[in-house]
Design an enzyme around this catalytic site. Structure first.
Site, PDB file in Angstrom:
ATOM      1  N   LEU A  99     105.140  -1.617 108.031  1.00  0.00           N
ATOM      2  CA  LEU A  99     103.870  -1.555 108.746  1.00  0.00           C
ATOM      3  C   LEU A  99     102.998  -0.442 108.171  1.00  0.00           C
ATOM      4  O   LEU A  99     103.505   0.509 107.553  1.00  0.00           O
ATOM      5  CB  LEU A  99     104.093  -1.278 110.228  1.00  0.00           C
ATOM      6  N   TYR A 148     113.262   3.760  98.657  1.00  0.00           N
ATOM      7  CA  TYR A 148     113.726   3.564 100.028  1.00  0.00           C
ATOM      8  C   TYR A 148     115.247   3.448 100.048  1.00  0.00           C
ATOM      9  O   TYR A 148     115.952   4.444 100.154  1.00  0.00           O
ATOM     10  CB  TYR A 148     113.053   2.340 100.669  1.00  0.00           C
TER      11      TYR A 148
END
Length: 397
Positions: free
Chosen positions: A272, A234
Site C-alpha cells: 500500500l 524486503y
C-alpha cells in the site's frame, strides 16, 4: 489557520484535520455497508492511529460492535504546526465511536515503554476486564528497549551484496538507477530489534501475567513479503530478517497462549501507499504499476477492504475457531500469477522508456497526500481550519 502540504524530504510535515476526518469516516462507512461480523467484542489495537492498525480498530468497532482501546504515539498541534495525521484520525474515530454508542478509549504514548503497557492494563481492568483480540500494528523507525535503555534504529537495506534497480523521482517523473549498499550485521540486529516480534511478545506476556486475556484470545501482527521484484530489499533484506523473527514469535506465542486457548497469527498483507513506501527506492514505481493492474482486474484493495476480509474470511470465518497455520496470506490477490506477470511486463516497458507513467505518478502522489488529509475534491483547502483538536477519551502520557 489555512493548512497546506509541507515537506521535509519525503516526509509530509503537515496534516489537514477535515481531510483526515473524511478518510476515517469513509472507512467507517465502508464497514457499515458490509455484512456485520460475529467477531471480537473487547479489542486492544497497538498502533491504532493509521494504516492497518486504524483499519483493524474500525472493523472491530463498526463491523463487530466491539469495545476498543487504541494505543499510538501522535502529536497534537503546537504553535504554528498542525497535529499529525494519526492524531486527527484518532480524534475522529473517538467522535464517531461515541456517536455510535461504542466504548472507545485511546492512550497516546510510547507503546514500547513499560509505562504505557501498565496504563493500558489499568484501563482494561477498570473498563473491559478482559481482551479477546490483540492487534499489533507498529511500524516504527526506532525503539528503546525498556529493560536496557538501548536505542535501536531500523534500516531498509539488502543483505550480502549491493542492490541496483530503477526508481522514480516523484517530482520530475524521471527514472534513474539507484544502488543500496548491504547492511552491516549491527544494522540487521537493530532492525530485528525494532521491527521483529520482541515487543509484541512483551505485550502479550504482560497482558497474560496481568490476567486480562480472555479465554480463546486471538492476537495478530502484520507483515509484508512482496514479489520477486522487490525481494532484495524486503524478504531478502533487513526487513525480511525482522519478519522472520515476527513469524518465529507467533509460534512462541501460540505455545504460551495454550493456557487460555489462545492463538497468534502473522497476517501478510498487500503493498500500500504509505509515508515509508514513498521513501524506499523501487517501491513507488512497483506500487504504481501494481495498482494499475489490480484496478484493471477489479481486485484492488485498500487498508479497510483488506482488514475486513481478514476478519470476515479468516480470523472469524463462520464465527468458529480459526485453525489456519501461524501465517495468514491476504496478499493473495497481489501475488496472483496473472497480476505479477502484467506488472513485470509494464515494469520492463517503463524501464525501456516505452510506457508513460505520468498518470500513475500523479495517482501515487494523490494517494500519498490523502494519508495526510490533502487532495480531496470535496474539501476547500482555502478555508481556515482549527489545527488544535482533542477528545476527552484520548489520554496522553
Amino acid at each position: 489557520m489555512i493548512i497546506k502540504p509541507k515537506f521535509r524530504g519525503f516526509v509530509c510535515a503537515t496534516a489537514h484535520p477535515e481531510g483526515c476526518a473524511y478518510l476515517v469516516k469513509k472507512q467507517i462507512q465502508y464497514v457499515k455497508a458490509e455484512q456485520q461480523l460475529e467477531g471480537p467484542k473487547r479489542v486492544l489495537v497497538i498502533g491504532a492511529s493509521t494504516g492497518y492498525g486504524l483499519a483493524s480498530r474500525i472493523v472491530a468497532a463498526f463491523g463487530c460492535g466491539a469495545s476498543t482501546i487504541g494505543v499510538s504515539l501522535e502529536k497534537n498541534a503546537l504553535h504554528n504546526t498542525t497535529a499529525t495525521a494519526g492524531w486527527y484520525n484518532t480524534v475522529t474515530f473517538e467522535k464517531e465511536a461515541a456517536a455510535a454508542g461504542l466504548y472507545s478509549r485511546s492512550i497516546n504514548g510510547d507503546a514500547f515503554s513499560n509505562e504505557i503497557k501498565e496504563k493500558t492494563i489499568e484501563l482494561i481492568k477498570q473498563d473491559l476486564k478482559k481482551i479477546d483480540l490483540v492487534v499489533y500494528s507498529i511500524a516504527a523507525p526506532r525503539r528503546t528497549d525498556p529493560a536496557t535503555g538501548e536505542m535501536s534504529s531500523s534500516v531498509i537495506k539488502p543483505i550480502g551484496k549491493p542492490f541496483t534497480s530503477k526508481t522514480i523521482n516523484l517530482n520530475s517523473h524521471d527514472l534513474y538507477d539507484v544502488t543500496l549498499e548491504p547492511a552491516s550485521e549491527e544494522e540487521i540486529r537493530q532492525t530485528v530489534k525494532v521491527m521483529g516480534g520482541e515487543d509484541w511478545q512483551l505485550w502479550l506476556e504482560t497482558l497474560e501475567n496481568a490476567g486480562v486475556l480472555a479465554e480463546g484470545v486471538k492476537t495478530v501482527s502484520y507483515s509484508y513479503i512482496g514479489p520477486e521484484l522487490t525481494y532484495p530489499i524486503y524478504t531478502g533484506g533487513t526487513i525480511g530478517k525482522a519478519k522472520e523473527h515476527l513469524v518465529a514469535t507467533a509460534k512462541l506465542l501460540n505455545d504460551q497462549l495454550e493456557s487460555v486457548g489462545g492463538q497468534a497469527f502473522v497476517s501478510v498483507n498487500k503493498a500500500l501507499v504509505t509515508q515509508a513506501s514513498a521513501a524506499i527506492p523501487v517501491v513507488p514505481l512497483y506500487l504504481m504499476l501494481l495498482t494499475k493492474v489490480m484496478e484493471s482486474k477489479n481486485i484492488n484493495e485498500d487498508c479497510i477492504e483488506q482488514i475486513y476480509r481478514l476478519f470476515a474470511d479468516r480470523l472469524y470465518a463462520a464465527g468458529g475457531r480459526f485453525d489456519e497455520t501461524t501465517v495468514i496470506r491476504i496478499d493473495d490477490r497481489e501475488l496472483r500469477e496473472d497480476v505479477q506477470a502484467e506488472v513485470l511486463q509494464l515494469w520492463e516497458q517503463v524501464c525501456s522508456g516505452n510506457q508513460d507513467v505520468s498518470g500513475a505518478v500523479e495517482r501515487f502522489r494523490r494517494e500519498f497526500l490523502n494519508l495526510f488529509g490533502f487532495e480531496y475534491e470535496n474539501i476547500d483547502y482555502e478555508q481556515e481550519s482549527e489545527a488544535e483538536q482533542g477528545h476527552p477519551h484520548i489520554l496522553t502520557l
